[in-house]
Design a protein around this motif. Sequence first.
Motif, short mmCIF file in Angstrom:
data_model
loop_
_atom_site.label_atom_id
_atom_site.label_comp_id
_atom_site.label_asym_id
_atom_site.label_seq_id
_atom_site.Cartn_x
_atom_site.Cartn_y
_atom_site.Cartn_z
N VAL A 179 -4.29 -27.04 -30.46
CA VAL A 179 -3.21 -26.32 -29.79
C VAL A 179 -1.83 -26.83 -30.18
N SER A 180 -1.78 -28.01 -30.80
CA SER A 180 -0.52 -28.55 -31.32
C SER A 180 -0.88 -29.58 -32.39
N ALA A 181 0.15 -30.12 -33.02
CA ALA A 181 -0.10 -31.09 -34.09
C ALA A 181 -0.90 -32.30 -33.64
N ASP A 182 -0.77 -32.67 -32.36
CA ASP A 182 -1.46 -33.87 -31.89
C ASP A 182 -2.44 -33.63 -30.75
N VAL A 183 -2.74 -32.36 -30.44
CA VAL A 183 -3.70 -32.06 -29.37
C VAL A 183 -4.80 -31.15 -29.91
N LYS A 184 -6.03 -31.68 -29.88
CA LYS A 184 -7.21 -30.92 -30.30
C LYS A 184 -8.27 -31.12 -29.23
N VAL A 185 -8.87 -30.02 -28.76
CA VAL A 185 -9.89 -30.08 -27.72
C VAL A 185 -11.15 -29.38 -28.20
N ARG A 186 -12.27 -29.75 -27.63
CA ARG A 186 -13.56 -29.15 -27.96
C ARG A 186 -13.70 -27.84 -27.23
N GLY A 187 -14.27 -26.83 -27.89
CA GLY A 187 -14.47 -25.53 -27.28
C GLY A 187 -15.87 -24.99 -27.54
N ARG A 188 -16.27 -24.05 -26.73
CA ARG A 188 -17.58 -23.40 -26.84
C ARG A 188 -17.34 -21.95 -27.27
N VAL A 189 -18.16 -21.45 -28.18
CA VAL A 189 -18.03 -20.08 -28.68
C VAL A 189 -18.76 -19.14 -27.71
N VAL A 190 -18.02 -18.15 -27.24
CA VAL A 190 -18.57 -17.10 -26.38
C VAL A 190 -18.25 -15.77 -27.03
N ILE A 191 -19.25 -14.96 -27.31
CA ILE A 191 -19.05 -13.69 -27.98
C ILE A 191 -19.30 -12.55 -27.02
N GLN B 19 -1.32 -23.91 -19.52
CA GLN B 19 -0.23 -22.97 -19.26
C GLN B 19 0.92 -23.17 -20.25
N GLN B 20 1.20 -24.40 -20.62
CA GLN B 20 2.33 -24.66 -21.50
C GLN B 20 2.14 -24.10 -22.91
N TRP B 21 0.89 -23.81 -23.31
CA TRP B 21 0.63 -23.28 -24.65
C TRP B 21 0.39 -21.78 -24.65
N LYS B 22 0.35 -21.13 -23.52
CA LYS B 22 0.04 -19.72 -23.44
C LYS B 22 1.31 -18.91 -23.54
N PRO B 23 1.43 -17.85 -24.31
CA PRO B 23 0.53 -17.46 -25.39
C PRO B 23 0.92 -18.16 -26.70
N THR B 24 -0.05 -18.49 -27.49
CA THR B 24 0.23 -19.15 -28.75
C THR B 24 -0.94 -18.95 -29.72
N VAL B 25 -0.65 -19.12 -30.98
CA VAL B 25 -1.69 -19.09 -32.01
C VAL B 25 -2.23 -20.50 -32.15
N VAL B 26 -3.56 -20.61 -32.21
CA VAL B 26 -4.20 -21.91 -32.34
C VAL B 26 -5.10 -21.92 -33.57
N SER B 27 -5.46 -23.09 -34.03
CA SER B 27 -6.42 -23.24 -35.12
C SER B 27 -7.78 -23.57 -34.53
N LEU B 28 -8.80 -22.94 -35.05
CA LEU B 28 -10.18 -23.19 -34.63
C LEU B 28 -10.91 -23.81 -35.82
N TRP B 29 -11.48 -24.99 -35.60
CA TRP B 29 -12.17 -25.72 -36.65
C TRP B 29 -13.67 -25.69 -36.41
N THR B 30 -14.42 -25.18 -37.37
CA THR B 30 -15.88 -25.24 -37.35
C THR B 30 -16.29 -26.27 -38.39
#
Length: 64
Positions: free
Chosen positions: A48-60, A4-15
């Motif tokens: 989601v921030s300079a020190d927070v990175k989480v794993r995500g699953r791609v859903v199309i 909730q604290q990051w919504k809405p925001t632009v994030v980086s997605l790393w593949t």
Amino acid sequence: MALQQWKPTVVSLWTPSRRVSGFLFDVRGLVATSASQLGSATSVDVQVSADVKVRGRVVIDVNA
């Protein structure tokens, strides 16, 4: 993790081969981005921030 604290925001997605940006628009962690930018990736690291990175699953959404 409470997003909730990051919504809405632009994030980086790393593949494994690139970094793209996306828009976090849901407290469940849904991120909107261009499927063509993700290529064949099935998972990403979402920064989601300079020190927070989480794993995500791609859903199309093929109906979008």
